[in-house]
Write a protein that holds these residues in place. Structure first.
Motif, mmCIF file in Angstrom:
data_model
loop_
_atom_site.group_PDB
_atom_site.id
_atom_site.type_symbol
_atom_site.label_atom_id
_atom_site.label_comp_id
_atom_site.label_asym_id
_atom_site.label_seq_id
_atom_site.Cartn_x
_atom_site.Cartn_y
_atom_site.Cartn_z
ATOM 1 N N LEU A 32 50.028 70.638 68.757
ATOM 2 C CA LEU A 32 51.021 71.214 67.856
ATOM 3 C C LEU A 32 50.515 72.320 66.941
ATOM 4 O O LEU A 32 51.258 73.235 66.601
ATOM 5 C CB LEU A 32 51.637 70.094 66.992
ATOM 6 C CG LEU A 32 52.239 68.910 67.752
ATOM 7 C CD1 LEU A 32 52.689 67.831 66.782
ATOM 8 C CD2 LEU A 32 53.408 69.373 68.599
ATOM 9 N N HIS A 88 54.201 63.561 66.819
ATOM 10 C CA HIS A 88 54.835 64.486 65.876
ATOM 11 C C HIS A 88 54.955 63.874 64.484
ATOM 12 O O HIS A 88 55.089 64.606 63.493
ATOM 13 C CB HIS A 88 56.226 64.892 66.382
ATOM 14 C CG HIS A 88 56.202 65.995 67.388
ATOM 15 N ND1 HIS A 88 55.813 65.784 68.691
ATOM 16 C CD2 HIS A 88 56.493 67.324 67.288
ATOM 17 C CE1 HIS A 88 55.882 66.927 69.356
ATOM 18 N NE2 HIS A 88 56.287 67.871 68.541
ATOM 19 N N SER A 91 52.552 65.257 62.019
ATOM 20 C CA SER A 91 52.491 66.712 61.877
ATOM 21 C C SER A 91 53.215 67.254 60.649
ATOM 22 O O SER A 91 52.915 68.354 60.196
ATOM 23 C CB SER A 91 53.069 67.378 63.133
ATOM 24 O OG SER A 91 54.462 67.091 63.255
ATOM 25 N N ASN A 92 54.177 66.490 60.126
ATOM 26 C CA ASN A 92 54.979 66.980 59.009
ATOM 27 C C ASN A 92 54.401 66.481 57.685
ATOM 28 O O ASN A 92 54.517 65.308 57.345
ATOM 29 C CB ASN A 92 56.431 66.534 59.165
ATOM 30 C CG ASN A 92 57.361 67.237 58.200
ATOM 31 O OD1 ASN A 92 57.108 67.306 57.011
ATOM 32 N ND2 ASN A 92 58.461 67.765 58.724
ATOM 33 N N SER A 202 66.861 67.938 71.208
ATOM 34 C CA SER A 202 65.390 68.022 71.137
ATOM 35 C C SER A 202 64.729 66.753 71.666
ATOM 36 O O SER A 202 63.540 66.753 71.985
ATOM 37 C CB SER A 202 64.939 68.288 69.705
ATOM 38 O OG SER A 202 65.406 67.279 68.834
ATOM 39 N N TYR A 203 65.497 65.663 71.738
ATOM 40 C CA TYR A 203 64.971 64.401 72.272
ATOM 41 C C TYR A 203 65.121 64.316 73.793
ATOM 42 O O TYR A 203 64.754 63.311 74.400
ATOM 43 C CB TYR A 203 65.701 63.208 71.646
ATOM 44 C CG TYR A 203 65.567 63.089 70.145
ATOM 45 C CD1 TYR A 203 64.457 63.575 69.470
ATOM 46 C CD2 TYR A 203 66.575 62.467 69.399
ATOM 47 C CE1 TYR A 203 64.349 63.460 68.095
ATOM 48 C CE2 TYR A 203 66.476 62.342 68.016
ATOM 49 C CZ TYR A 203 65.366 62.842 67.376
ATOM 50 O OH TYR A 203 65.248 62.731 66.015
ATOM 51 N N TYR A 208 60.155 61.637 74.901
ATOM 52 C CA TYR A 208 60.976 61.146 73.795
ATOM 53 C C TYR A 208 61.898 60.022 74.249
ATOM 54 O O TYR A 208 62.141 59.061 73.491
ATOM 55 C CB TYR A 208 61.799 62.283 73.194
ATOM 56 C CG TYR A 208 61.078 63.044 72.112
ATOM 57 C CD1 TYR A 208 60.610 62.404 70.971
ATOM 58 C CD2 TYR A 208 60.853 64.413 72.232
ATOM 59 C CE1 TYR A 208 59.947 63.088 69.981
ATOM 60 C CE2 TYR A 208 60.182 65.122 71.241
ATOM 61 C CZ TYR A 208 59.735 64.454 70.121
ATOM 62 O OH TYR A 208 59.070 65.133 69.147
ATOM 63 N N GLU A 260 66.332 68.549 60.935
ATOM 64 C CA GLU A 260 65.441 69.072 61.974
ATOM 65 C C GLU A 260 64.862 67.903 62.757
ATOM 66 O O GLU A 260 64.053 67.130 62.234
ATOM 67 C CB GLU A 260 64.312 69.898 61.362
ATOM 68 C CG GLU A 260 63.414 70.557 62.391
ATOM 69 C CD GLU A 260 62.308 71.380 61.760
ATOM 70 O OE1 GLU A 260 61.448 71.867 62.517
ATOM 71 O OE2 GLU A 260 62.303 71.531 60.522
ATOM 72 N N LYS A 261 65.267 67.755 63.986
ATOM 73 C CA LYS A 261 64.849 66.614 64.793
ATOM 74 C C LYS A 261 63.677 67.016 65.703
ATOM 75 O O LYS A 261 63.880 67.536 66.798
ATOM 76 C CB LYS A 261 66.027 66.086 65.606
ATOM 77 C CG LYS A 261 67.095 65.428 64.735
ATOM 78 C CD LYS A 261 68.272 64.959 65.533
ATOM 79 C CE LYS A 261 69.182 64.080 64.694
ATOM 80 N NZ LYS A 261 69.651 64.703 63.455
ATOM 81 N N ASN A 262 62.480 66.752 65.208
ATOM 82 C CA ASN A 262 61.284 67.059 65.999
ATOM 83 C C ASN A 262 60.410 65.831 66.245
ATOM 84 O O ASN A 262 59.307 65.935 66.751
ATOM 85 C CB ASN A 262 60.457 68.160 65.323
ATOM 86 C CG ASN A 262 60.058 67.790 63.904
ATOM 87 O OD1 ASN A 262 60.091 66.620 63.523
ATOM 88 N ND2 ASN A 262 59.700 68.776 63.117
ATOM 89 N N SER A 264 59.179 63.769 63.870
ATOM 90 C CA SER A 264 58.471 63.344 62.655
ATOM 91 C C SER A 264 59.324 62.425 61.784
ATOM 92 O O SER A 264 58.795 61.603 61.030
ATOM 93 C CB SER A 264 58.033 64.572 61.848
ATOM 94 O OG SER A 264 59.138 65.382 61.506
#
Length: 307
Positions: A32, A88, A91-92, A202-203, A208, A260-262, A264
């Protein structure tokens, strides 16, 4: 064999968990992080790893202090495995810090069981939840958990219902003061975007889908037995178990409306979910099924690394 390793609280368990978390961090950074490697970047990642590990220790403290499990380390193992399942989540920066403060707030909420220093605990809980919301707005939903805890503990004192709001206001006033000093503006520090998104595209990947299926299927299945088992607990501890299941529902709502669906955003689910699943693992009578159940939770996160 696997269940026997973490069935008792041992120092080696915390070492194993640390290395699993370290692996999750390293993989996340390789996949990432696109920034050039600098000393500042390395120090930042070390701080984030430290905060995550302190969060695990805090989770273990909450569990052991409130007898949520039978003195084992399943919950910290599952927490580290879930970090590996969805890398992820490491990462946030804002979500990592926000989750840490939510755990601090949860610790104070759970300690209301003793009915000692209630005013101080309510203020602290609301204070930490408000701090968490500065990092990630939707964690303010955990404030509902404080109100529900007052209902569960049948607290009818008016001042106890007012104190949590004073805690939130205190954070607001301190934040404004800091904003004036640092930015010479009242609201500059409130860089908060309370957006909502129900776009789950995004999933839409195998990795995912596997991760979400594991979390939801194991979580829902364990929750059924968790709820049934609450009636068997001592009356003094029942409220604590109810608070955990409510915390899991709130965390799920945060995931649903995350702007924001990433991936995290799933971090908020990990703590309550690990407690619920750990409680189920304890009551499984068939040894072979317990081994298979835990083995799947261990093996699948490592398999997803190959996807």
């Amino acid at each position: 064999m696997i269940t026997s390793i973490f069935s008792k609280s041992k120092s080696i368990n915390f070492i194993i968990v640390f290395f699993i978390m370290l692996l999750a961090f390293l993989i996340a950074r390789v996949k990432l992080v696109k920034e050039p490697i600098t000393l500042i970047l390395v120090l930042k990642q070390i701080v984030l790893l430290f905060v995550c590990y302190i969060s695990v220790l805090l989770l273990n403290f909450i569990v052991s202090k409130n007898n949520l499990t039978m003195k084992n380390n399943y919950e910290i193992l599952l927490f580290s495995l879930f970090l590996l399942l969805i890398v992820h989540t490491t990462s946030n920066t804002n979500i990592i810090f926000s989750n840490f403060f939510i755990l601090l707030g949860l610790r104070r909420i759970m300690s209301l069981r003793s009915q000692k220093d209630v005013t101080k605990k309510l203020f602290d809980a609301a204070f930490w939840v408000a701090i968490a919301s500065l990092f990630y707005f939707w964690t303010i939903l955990f404030f509902v958990l404080i109100i529900i805890s007052l209902i569960l503990y049948t607290d009818n004192k008016l001042r106890h219902w007012i104190i949590p709001f004073i805690g939130v206001i205190s954070v607001f006033v301190i934040s404004i003061s800091a904003s004036v000093i640092i930015y010479d503006s009242f609201f500059e520090i409130f860089d908060i975007t309370p957006g909502i998104s129900y776009d789950f595209s995004s999933y839409n990947s195998l990795k995912y889908m596997i991760a979400i299926t594991l979390l939801l299927s194991f979580g829902i299945w364990s929750s059924i037995f968790y709820l049934q088992n609450i009636k068997k607990k001592k009356k003094a501890f029942r409220a604590s178990f109810k608070i955990i299941i409510i915390a899991a529902v709130i965390a799920f709502l945060i995931v649903l409306q995350a702007p924001e669906k990433n991936g995290s955003e799933f971090l908020f689910m990990f703590a309550p979910l690990t407690i619920i699943i750990s409680s189920y693992i304890e009551i499984i009578q068939e040894k072979w099924f317990k081994e298979v159940f835990l083995s799947l939770l261990i093996v699948i996160p490592f398999i997803t690394l190959l996807l």
